[in-house]
Design an enzyme around this catalytic site. Structure first.
Site, PDB file in Angstrom:
ATOM      1  N   ASP A 168       2.812  -6.113   7.559  1.00 51.25           N
ATOM      2  CA  ASP A 168       1.535  -5.091   7.652  1.00 51.25           C
ATOM      3  C   ASP A 168       0.159  -6.225   7.322  1.00 51.25           C
ATOM      4  OD1 ASP A 168      -0.774  -3.608   7.250  1.00 51.25           O
ATOM      5  OD2 ASP A 168       0.449  -1.888   6.428  1.00 51.25           O
ATOM      6  N   ARG A 215     -13.015  -4.019  -6.498  1.00 52.43           N
ATOM      7  CA  ARG A 215     -12.684  -4.951  -5.398  1.00 52.43           C
ATOM      8  C   ARG A 215     -14.058  -5.293  -4.743  1.00 52.43           C
ATOM      9  NH1 ARG A 215      -8.457  -2.590  -1.216  1.00 52.43           N
ATOM     10  NH2 ARG A 215     -10.315  -1.081  -0.772  1.00 52.43           N
ATOM     11  N   PHE A 243       0.726  -1.194  -0.050  1.00 51.33           N
ATOM     12  CA  PHE A 243      -0.036  -0.091  -0.027  1.00 51.33           C
ATOM     13  C   PHE A 243       0.906   1.222  -0.132  1.00 51.33           C
ATOM     14  CE2 PHE A 243      -3.171   3.259   1.793  1.00 51.33           C
ATOM     15  CZ  PHE A 243      -4.067   2.822   1.313  1.00 51.33           C
ATOM     16  N   TYR A 276     -10.141  -0.850  11.441  1.00 54.70           N
ATOM     17  CA  TYR A 276     -11.225  -0.375  10.814  1.00 54.70           C
ATOM     18  C   TYR A 276     -11.814  -1.354   9.605  1.00 54.70           C
ATOM     19  CZ  TYR A 276      -7.933   2.318   8.328  1.00 54.70           C
ATOM     20  OH  TYR A 276      -6.916   2.811   7.352  1.00 54.70           O
ATOM     21  N   LYS A 277     -10.989  -2.182   9.180  1.00 58.19           N
ATOM     22  CA  LYS A 277     -11.324  -3.056   7.801  1.00 58.19           C
ATOM     23  C   LYS A 277     -12.053  -4.206   8.536  1.00 58.19           C
ATOM     24  CE  LYS A 277      -7.651  -1.074   5.255  1.00 58.19           C
ATOM     25  NZ  LYS A 277      -6.298  -0.969   4.858  1.00 58.19           N
TER      26      LYS A 277
HETATM   27  C1  LIG Z   1      -5.628   0.703   4.863  1.00 58.39           C
HETATM   28  C2  LIG Z   1      -4.083   0.486   4.755  1.00 58.39           C
HETATM   29  C3  LIG Z   1      -3.481   1.565   5.368  1.00 58.39           C
HETATM   30  C4  LIG Z   1      -3.983   2.872   5.986  1.00 58.39           C
HETATM   31  O1  LIG Z   1      -3.233   3.526   6.670  1.00 58.39           O
HETATM   32  P1  LIG Z   1      -3.810   4.524   7.826  1.00 58.39           P
HETATM   33  O2  LIG Z   1      -2.637   5.099   8.115  1.00 58.39           O
HETATM   34  O3  LIG Z   1      -4.664   3.724   8.614  1.00 58.39           O
HETATM   35  O4  LIG Z   1      -4.625   5.436   6.869  1.00 58.39           O
HETATM   36  C5  LIG Z   1      -1.952   1.427   5.491  1.00 58.39           C
HETATM   37  N1  LIG Z   1      -1.502   0.351   4.891  1.00 58.39           N
HETATM   38  C6  LIG Z   1      -2.008  -0.822   4.326  1.00 58.39           C
HETATM   39  C7  LIG Z   1      -1.458  -1.984   3.743  1.00 58.39           C
HETATM   40  C8  LIG Z   1      -3.591  -0.598   4.159  1.00 58.39           C
HETATM   41  O5  LIG Z   1      -4.009  -1.701   3.665  1.00 58.39           O
END
Ligand SMILES: *Cc1c(COP(=O)(O)O)cnc(C)c1O
Length: 397
Positions: free
Chosen positions: A184, A356, A113, A209-210
């Protein structure tokens, strides 16, 4: 066959809506609203500052961390809640590099990400010690792990395609060359069975939050392998991670426990929402979730491929190589997704052409999946997506 686990009634979902976006923002568990209301009126409103002791707000990040640890296959005292995932990535990476002072490479992949890569870039620049972020294709990660690498930083499940990395295999390779392993788990926690103790990685981070349904902005988590806690130097040396925050010592001294990963004051209301949301996992076996998720996603792929030949599967075909989401590519994926959302099936879109769909067996069953595929078929057949209003790109896709 109905593959739903008997948990649908624990969620407050609008009638008639099929929610296939729990991989991005989980829906509202019924227990949350009453808890949040109580925290606001009784704790904040009545206890005021006394809430830190009377309602044990001070212990909340570690208490909730222990609940999350249970879903990660990690022991009590190894997970701390707080901040955002971006910050937890920074924190874990900043802790990893000094552990391998003679090495300069952070290895990651193009499936990561962007924020994870950005945090690494920012850290490298702030350190100014000549570190390098090396980003390879996901398929090339194993071959790129060599003894120049200080830390291998990967996201377990690819946010676009759902491709799953071999977490145990890559961690073992990482350790063979003497590097640190940082995972992660943003799209893994609450979606796939995890056993961090068996995996043996030094660090793991993720958001809540996911699939953990903690609500928009709920705190992130960081896992530190227990034997690494006292070796972990907190780069974000905040007062809440101090050995004695209320000694107000001008000199920083980290707590000798996972508490050292705290930074500042946690969002108490949002962490309370998460704590209530985590109740839906009581008595749930993650392997049952995984089995049901695979059944739902296999069925969805089969239905969509039979009904919508213009869509191309963008996720691995083998269920064992996917997380809990399925992606399809379409040239006009954004517009198709907007039309689908308008028709009551919520998924999302990731540039350039990925639609998705997340599968969360806690509140989805096979009927939902078949209905979603059938509505998608209608939208493609009557080209409803081709209306100008579906091409207006929103700030959040
Ligand atoms: C959703 C997601 C994030 C989001 O980061 P935030 O700091 O919570 O906005 C970061 N890394 C990955 C791999 C994600 O899927």
């Amino acid at each position: 066959m109905n593959t739903a686990l008997p948990r649908k009634e624990l969620f407050d979902l609008p009638d008639g809506l099929i929610y296939l976006d729990g991989n991005s923002l989980g829906p509202l568990p019924r227990s949350v609203a009453a808890t949040v209301s109580r925290v606001v009126t009784e704790q904040w409103g009545t206890q005021l500052i006394r809430g830190w002791n009377q309602s044990r707000w001070m212990q909340q990040p570690g208490r909730v961390g222990d609940i999350v640890a249970g879903l990660l296959g990690a022991p009590d005292g190894s997970v701390m809640m707080g901040d955002t995932l971006s910050i937890k990535v920074f924190q874990a990476l900043a802790a990893s590099l000094p552990l391998r002072p003679d090495r300069r490479v952070i290895l990651s992949d193009t499936g990561n990400f962007p924020t994870d890569l950005y945090m690494a870039q920012g850290l490298v620049e702030s350190l100014g010690q000549g570190h390098e972020l090396r980003v390879v294709e996901p398929e090339a990660v194993e071959a790129a792990i060599d003894d120049s690498v200080a830390v291998v930083m990967l996201t377990h499940v690819d946010y676009r395609t759902g491709r799953l990395h071999d977490m145990d295999g890559i961690t073992a390779l990482t350790h063979q060359v003497g590097a640190i392993s940082l995972w992660d788990l943003a799209h893994s926690a609450g979606a796939v069975p995890l056993d961090l103790t068996a995996t043996g990685c030094e660090y793991a981070v993720g958001c809540t939050y996911k699939y953990l349904n903690g609500g928009p902005g709920s705190p992130a988590f960081i896992y530190v392998r227990p034997d690494m806690i006292e070796l972990t130097r907190p780069a974000l040396a905040g007062w809440m991670g101090h050995a004695a925050p209320f000694a107000f010592d001008p000199r920083y001294q980290p707590a000798m426990s996972i508490e050292r990963m705290r930074v500042g004051t946690q969002p108490v209301i949002q962490t309370s929402a998460l704590e209530a949301a985590l109740e839906v996992w009581e008595g749930v076996d993650m392997q049952d979730i995984r089995d049901a998720s695979i059944q739902l996603s296999e069925r969805f792929i089969k239905e969509v491929e039979a009904r919508c030949p213009e869509l191309r599967l963008a996720s691995p075909r083998a269920a064992a190589q996917r997380g809990s989401q399925v992606s399809f590519a379409h040239e006009h994926g954004y517009a198709v997704m907007q039309a689908l959302i308008d028709a009551g099936v919520i998924g999302d879109f990731r540039a350039p052409d990925i639609m998705r769909f997340g599968f969360t067996p806690l509140y989805l069953d096979e009927d939902d999946v078949i209905r979603a595929a059938s509505i998608l078929q209608e939208i493609l057949a009557d080209r409803r997506w081709d209306e100008p209003r579906y091409r207006v790109v929103n700030a959040v896709t």
